[in-house]
Design an enzyme around this catalytic site. Structure first.
Site, short mmCIF file in Angstrom:
data_model
loop_
_atom_site.label_atom_id
_atom_site.label_comp_id
_atom_site.label_asym_id
_atom_site.label_seq_id
_atom_site.Cartn_x
_atom_site.Cartn_y
_atom_site.Cartn_z
N LYS A 1 0.85 -1.21 0.00
CA LYS A 1 0.00 0.00 0.00
C LYS A 1 0.87 1.25 0.00
CE LYS A 1 0.86 1.62 4.28
NZ LYS A 1 1.63 2.76 4.55
N ALA B 1 10.67 -3.04 5.47
CA ALA B 1 10.80 -1.83 6.31
C ALA B 1 10.81 -0.57 5.46
CB ALA B 1 12.06 -1.91 7.18
N GLY C 1 7.70 1.38 4.59
CA GLY C 1 6.51 2.25 4.62
C GLY C 1 5.46 1.80 3.62
N GLY D 1 4.48 -3.99 3.99
CA GLY D 1 4.87 -5.34 3.55
C GLY D 1 4.57 -6.40 4.60
N GLY D 2 4.95 -6.16 5.84
CA GLY D 2 4.69 -7.12 6.92
C GLY D 2 3.20 -7.24 7.20
N THR E 1 0.66 -6.72 5.15
CA THR E 1 -0.09 -7.40 4.09
C THR E 1 0.18 -8.91 4.14
OG1 THR E 1 -0.80 -7.21 1.78
CG2 THR E 1 1.56 -7.06 2.17
N ASP F 1 -2.06 -1.33 10.22
CA ASP F 1 -2.31 -1.37 8.76
C ASP F 1 -2.92 -2.69 8.30
OD1 ASP F 1 -1.35 1.17 8.31
OD2 ASP F 1 0.67 0.50 7.76
#
Ligand code: C5P
Length: 313
Positions: free
Chosen positions: A11, A101, A103, A106-107, A109, A141
């Site tokens: 995102k 890491a 922004g 990634g983690g 999603t 997120d």
């Protein structure tokens, strides 16, 4: 079925506004989030053992319980102990395409994909709002990442309201491989410098939230006015990250000097994105900026806005 493969998009934030502090120690936010079609592939398989096992070729990705994907599987085991007993442990394989890491969530999603995948693997029949509630226990997120697309996120970031889809805008993502920004550091620095501007009363918070809901960027999204979307990008965290990371500021300047719709840092950075009308232009600008910056650590990806979050493959 014993295994599932899922696509987990990254995102970007088109708007990230910090309103104030929350009693839980987080910040009250109003954000406009957008999925892009650069994503990881998550494969889930019941392994017939008790363990959750993580596999990933990228050495930057931790393979232990600190990984949000592991935490998501563990949460589901705790919430649904009978299914966990029936189906046994899970092997989670992460094909990492999203920079780590960065922004770009990634983690988060990856965790969202594990929730969606286990819901399917164990035939739990959980609804999207139920999955979002579990997601909120893992990270701010994660709830957005489940359904993705274009949405307003409020509260800690976990309260999601969909907006009309945007999918015809091309997105250049640019990140220095040797640069990372800690999200807690960015928010804490913002608090140190700007807490005199914080709004704490519920009326003030809802006024600020309403201003974004009824504001020009949401109108531009509804009208698919891409020029206006590009000119209205906003991120409060740039105020603390850019002074400390001049390379990130220089990258935004390099994109803004080209014929892009707009360019900004995503989330707490350090990834910078630039919006373009078409792919040919996006490819050309990405390589021109790489030449101008002339730094071997700078990586660029050209992708497109997309109207979905986690999908099965
Ligand atoms: O929720 P998540 O674990 O992704 O948040 C990472 C960090 O970002 C938090 O520890 C906090 O420092 C900061 N944060 C915040 N307010 C939010 C979301 C994140 O202060 N609404």
């Amino acid at each position: 079925m014993q295994s599932y493969s899922l696509f987990a998009p990254a995102k970007i934030n088109l708007h990230l506004e910090i309103i104030g502090d929350r009693p839980d120690g987080y910040h009250q936010l109003v954000m406009i989030m957008q999925s892009v079609n650069l994503g990881d592939i998550i494969r889930l398989r019941a392994n017939g053992m008790d363990e959750i096992r993580l596999f990933c070729q990228n050495p930057e990705v931790p393979l232990d319980h600190s990984n949000l994907a592991y935490k998501a599987a563990y949460l589901m085991q705790q919430q649904f102990p009978k299914s966990a007993q029936n189906f046994g442990g899970i092997d989670i394989t992460i094909e990492k395409n999203i920079p780590v890491a960065a922004g770009l969530a990634g983690g988060s999603t990856n965790a969202a994909a594990v929730l969606v995948g286990i819901n399917l693997l164990w035939s739990l029949g959980l609804t999207q709002p139920e999955l979002r509630d579990f997601g909120a226990l893992l990270g701010s997120d994660v709830p957005f990442c489940i359904a993705g697309g274009t949405a307003i996120a409020t509260g800690r970031g976990e309260e999601i309201e969909p907006l009309p889809d945007l999918r015809d805008i091309w997105v250049i993502l640019a990140k220095y491989s040797n640069l990372s920004v800690s999200t807690p550091w960015a928010y804490n620095s913002y608090r140190e410098q700007f807490n005199h501007l914080y709004v704490s009363d519920s009326q003030g918070i809802s006024q600020r939230t309403h201003k974004v809901h009824s504001g020009d960027l949401v109108k531009a999204i509804s009208r698919k006015n891409y020029e206006q979307i590009g000119s209205l990008l906003f991120n409060d965290l740039e105020k603390v990250v850019l002074p400390d990371f001049p390379q990130v500021k220089a990258l935004i300047d390099a994109f803004q000097a080209k014929n892009v719709l707009g360019s900004m840092m995503s989330g707490s950075g350090p990834t910078v994105f630039a919006l373009c009308n078409d792919k040919v232009q996006a490819d050309a600008i990405a390589s021109e900026v790489q030449k101008t910056v002339n730094n071997p650590n700078l990586n660029c990806w050209v992708c497109k806005m997309c109207s979905h979050g986690i999908v099965t493959l």
